[in-house]
Design a protein around this motif. Structure first.
Motif, mmCIF file in Angstrom:
data_model
loop_
_atom_site.group_PDB
_atom_site.id
_atom_site.type_symbol
_atom_site.label_atom_id
_atom_site.label_comp_id
_atom_site.label_asym_id
_atom_site.label_seq_id
_atom_site.Cartn_x
_atom_site.Cartn_y
_atom_site.Cartn_z
ATOM 1 N N GLN A 58 -15.634 67.116 38.638
ATOM 2 C CA GLN A 58 -16.577 66.168 37.893
ATOM 3 C C GLN A 58 -17.273 65.421 39.013
ATOM 4 O O GLN A 58 -17.521 65.815 40.050
ATOM 5 C CB GLN A 58 -15.461 65.047 37.392
ATOM 6 C CG GLN A 58 -14.103 65.449 36.568
ATOM 7 C CD GLN A 58 -14.494 66.091 35.265
ATOM 8 O OE1 GLN A 58 -15.055 65.351 34.420
ATOM 9 N NE2 GLN A 58 -14.043 67.363 35.109
ATOM 10 N N VAL A 59 -18.156 64.469 38.209
ATOM 11 C CA VAL A 59 -19.212 64.071 39.222
ATOM 12 C C VAL A 59 -19.082 62.638 39.281
ATOM 13 O O VAL A 59 -19.911 62.011 39.871
ATOM 14 C CB VAL A 59 -20.614 64.151 38.567
ATOM 15 C CG1 VAL A 59 -20.835 65.558 39.149
ATOM 16 C CG2 VAL A 59 -20.829 64.051 37.087
ATOM 17 N N GLU A 60 -17.902 61.992 38.884
ATOM 18 C CA GLU A 60 -17.858 60.494 38.955
ATOM 19 C C GLU A 60 -18.155 59.934 40.344
ATOM 20 O O GLU A 60 -18.479 58.878 40.730
ATOM 21 C CB GLU A 60 -16.536 59.907 38.421
ATOM 22 C CG GLU A 60 -16.468 59.887 36.807
ATOM 23 C CD GLU A 60 -16.505 61.152 35.976
ATOM 24 O OE1 GLU A 60 -16.160 62.048 36.869
ATOM 25 O OE2 GLU A 60 -16.944 61.219 35.169
ATOM 26 N N SER A 108 -24.106 64.318 34.600
ATOM 27 C CA SER A 108 -22.820 64.139 34.117
ATOM 28 C C SER A 108 -22.621 64.535 32.705
ATOM 29 O O SER A 108 -21.358 64.554 32.485
ATOM 30 C CB SER A 108 -22.775 62.587 34.187
ATOM 31 O OG SER A 108 -23.576 61.941 33.378
ATOM 32 N N LYS A 109 -23.598 65.184 32.039
ATOM 33 C CA LYS A 109 -23.362 65.783 30.624
ATOM 34 C C LYS A 109 -22.675 67.263 31.021
ATOM 35 O O LYS A 109 -22.221 68.112 29.913
ATOM 36 C CB LYS A 109 -24.767 65.892 29.985
ATOM 37 C CG LYS A 109 -24.942 64.496 29.333
ATOM 38 C CD LYS A 109 -25.928 64.746 28.239
ATOM 39 C CE LYS A 109 -26.611 63.437 28.049
ATOM 40 N NZ LYS A 109 -28.066 63.248 28.679
ATOM 41 N N THR A 142 -25.039 68.713 43.794
ATOM 42 C CA THR A 142 -24.645 68.787 42.410
ATOM 43 C C THR A 142 -25.227 70.159 41.600
ATOM 44 O O THR A 142 -24.885 70.576 40.471
ATOM 45 C CB THR A 142 -25.018 67.692 41.518
ATOM 46 O OG1 THR A 142 -26.410 67.381 41.715
ATOM 47 C CG2 THR A 142 -24.060 66.414 41.821
ATOM 48 N N MET A 179 -28.827 61.595 37.241
ATOM 49 C CA MET A 179 -27.486 61.607 37.014
ATOM 50 C C MET A 179 -27.031 61.737 35.560
ATOM 51 O O MET A 179 -25.927 62.215 35.301
ATOM 52 C CB MET A 179 -26.681 60.182 37.693
ATOM 53 C CG MET A 179 -25.306 60.235 37.600
ATOM 54 S SD MET A 179 -24.315 61.314 38.622
ATOM 55 C CE MET A 179 -22.793 60.915 38.285
#
Ligand SMILES: Cc1cc2nc3c(=O)[nH]c(=O)nc-3n(C[C@H](O)[C@H](O)[C@H](O)COP(=O)(O)O)c2cc1C
Length: 456
Positions: free
Chosen positions: A367-369, A298-299, A400, A294
């Motif tokens: 986004q991936v939150e 997340s970057k 993802t 992750m």
């Protein structure tokens, strides 16, 4: 038999997964315009006994932000969008049991064309096809398809209802057993078993007879996604698999109960409708490994990914506002497309007039939150909670990056779900309906009895 989860892989015939930044992942395959890219994903999903590979669709690249496509192309924000039915056909050639689902718009296509394309796919795949019925999202699509603006919400659904009648009517044109292939008499088919539709309605005229016979599963499975009250009514009337996007079990359950309630009102069996909720898993052999993964993922996203996809998904140009400027009530009310996304932001922020920055932070778009991060136990626990609470009947699994995101899920999570008895060990049959546990529909089964149609 105990209730078990339906598993759907969420795919895009594009240069990235549902996460626009996915193409930048170091392990992402970079040949998304090749058949082999999709065929490898198909084989992975089938090894994991997924019921369906499911493609979304859009008839324009995201160019609503600043009314410009430059950023979309430059940063690869879903700028490639190929025909998903053609891609699915390639995937079907590399798989035997996996269901093959594609989105097609009732707002911008003709029903005869859609009916023919999906019934052909159903025959070519031995009865594995499904059609995701959508009413489309934005003005960019309108501009590509011969219109100036995207039509209003309820009008799109009215058109969609009639679209369904035409498609399902055509799919009933050939009775089972119509084809004789009798070389001794020279008779190919029995003309008393092939009917014209002769449809003339508010939106469509389509005569028939339809040119494609019925498939081994009768006709393609109907998938639907819509979050409004009108969308739930449409789902309850037509949908067999429903794609939902609730973030927490309570919210997902409201939609679940609404759709199943609408179906029950019309006399449909609610157990013949499978509501599948989005899941974005980041999986490792252990929780720690998943957290490392992750950290890499997340970057990847950029702020422009979110702004561009918010503008595209809500048919509103966020570039007309300062990033911290509150949106007016009129601007919020004028949003179209994925309005469930807007409502989620209003609910989560508690603000009447959120800003673009609030939309980025609270919508999760681009986004991936909202990803679920963990080892087999954590991911299976999260899925089990939704499933047991009857907030869903299964999951639309969004990777993802590909193919690794699916490979990790199949390697680590699938065995854990099977061990818990929550997921099938193997396919039950050959057609998608057999694998979902849906009966083969007799001709005319979709029609409501006159009494229920009047109450609708
Ligand atoms: C989870 C979800 C997925 C959707 N996927 C698509 C899609 O792939 N393509 C598309 O054109 N519309 C898609 N839609 C849009 C719907 O077809 C519909 O036009 C829109 O959601 C407005 O209806 P609603 O107000 O009932 O949600 C999707 C909607 C939802 C809720």
């Amino acid at each position: 038999m105990a209730r078990q989860m339906v598993m759907i892989g969420f795919l895009q015939a594009q240069n990235c997964t549902n996460l626009p930044a996915s193409w930048r992942h170091p392990q992402s395959r970079d040949d998304s315009t090749s058949a082999d890219y999709y065929q490898e994903i198909g084989r992975i999903l089938e090894a994991g006994k997924f019921h369906v590979a499911f493609f979304d669709d859009r008839l324009a690249m995201p160019d609503r932000y600043g009314n410009d496509h430059a950023h979309t192309v430059e940063y690869g924000i879903r700028c490639v969008k190929m025909d998903p039915v053609v891609v699915l056909t390639c995937m079907g050639m590399a798989t035997q049991k996996l269901g093959l689902a594609s989105t097609a718009s009732t707002t911008y296509y003709e029903p005869f064309d859609v009916a023919r394309r999906f019934m052909t796919l159903d025959l070519m795949s031995g009865g594995r096809a499904a059609w995701n019925v959508v009413t489309s999202i934005n003005d960019g699509e309108a501009h590509n398809m011969g219109h100036d603006i995207h039509p209003d919400h309820d009008l799109r659904y009215d058109r969609a209802d009639e679209f369904m009648e035409v498609v399902l009517g055509h799919w009933d044109a050939w009775d089972d057993g119509a084809i004789l292939n009798d070389k001794s008499t020279g008779r190919f088919a029995d003309p008393t078993k092939v009917k014209r539709l002769d449809h003339a309605g508010r939106f469509f005229k389509s005569r028939g007879p339809f040119t494609v016979p019925r498939s081994p599963q009768g006709h393609p499975v109907i998938i639907q996604a819509g979050a409004s009250g009108r969308g739930h009514r449409f789902a309850g009337r037509w949908g067999e698999v429903i794609f939902s996007a609730g973030r927490v079990p309570g919210v997902a359950k409201e939609g679940y109960d609404a759709v199943k309630g609408e179906a029950a009102k019309l006399g449909r069996d609610p157990d013949h409708i499978f509501i599948c909720n989005i899941l974005t898993p980041v999986v490792g052999a252990t929780k720690a490994e998943a957290e490392d993964k992750m950290a890499t993922i997340s970057k990847l996203p950029l702020e422009i990914d979110a702004l561009s996809l918010l503008a595209e998904g809500l048919n509103f140009d966020f570039a007309t506002k300062g990033i911290d400027e509150p949106l007016t009530t009129e601007e919020l009310n004028g949003m179209q497309g994925l309005v469930g996304l807007r409502d989620g932001v209003l609910r989560r922020t508690g603000k009447t007039n959120p800003s673009a920055r609030d939309f980025i932070a609270y919508s999760g778009r681009g986004q991936v939150e909202s990803a679920t991060v963990g080892g087999p136990k954590e991911i299976a626990d999260a899925m089990e909670e939704f499933f047991v609470a009857r907030a869903c009947d299964g999951f639309v699994v969004a990777a993802t990056y590909v193919p690794g995101g699916y490979a990790d899920f199949v390697r680590h999570v699938v065995p854990e779900l099977q061990r818990r008895g929550l997921y099938h060990l193997d396919y039950a049959g050959n057609t998608l309906r057999e694998n979902l546990g849906l009966p083969r529909p007799p001709v005319g089964a979709w029609k409501l009895p006159a009494s229920r149609a009047a109450a609708e």
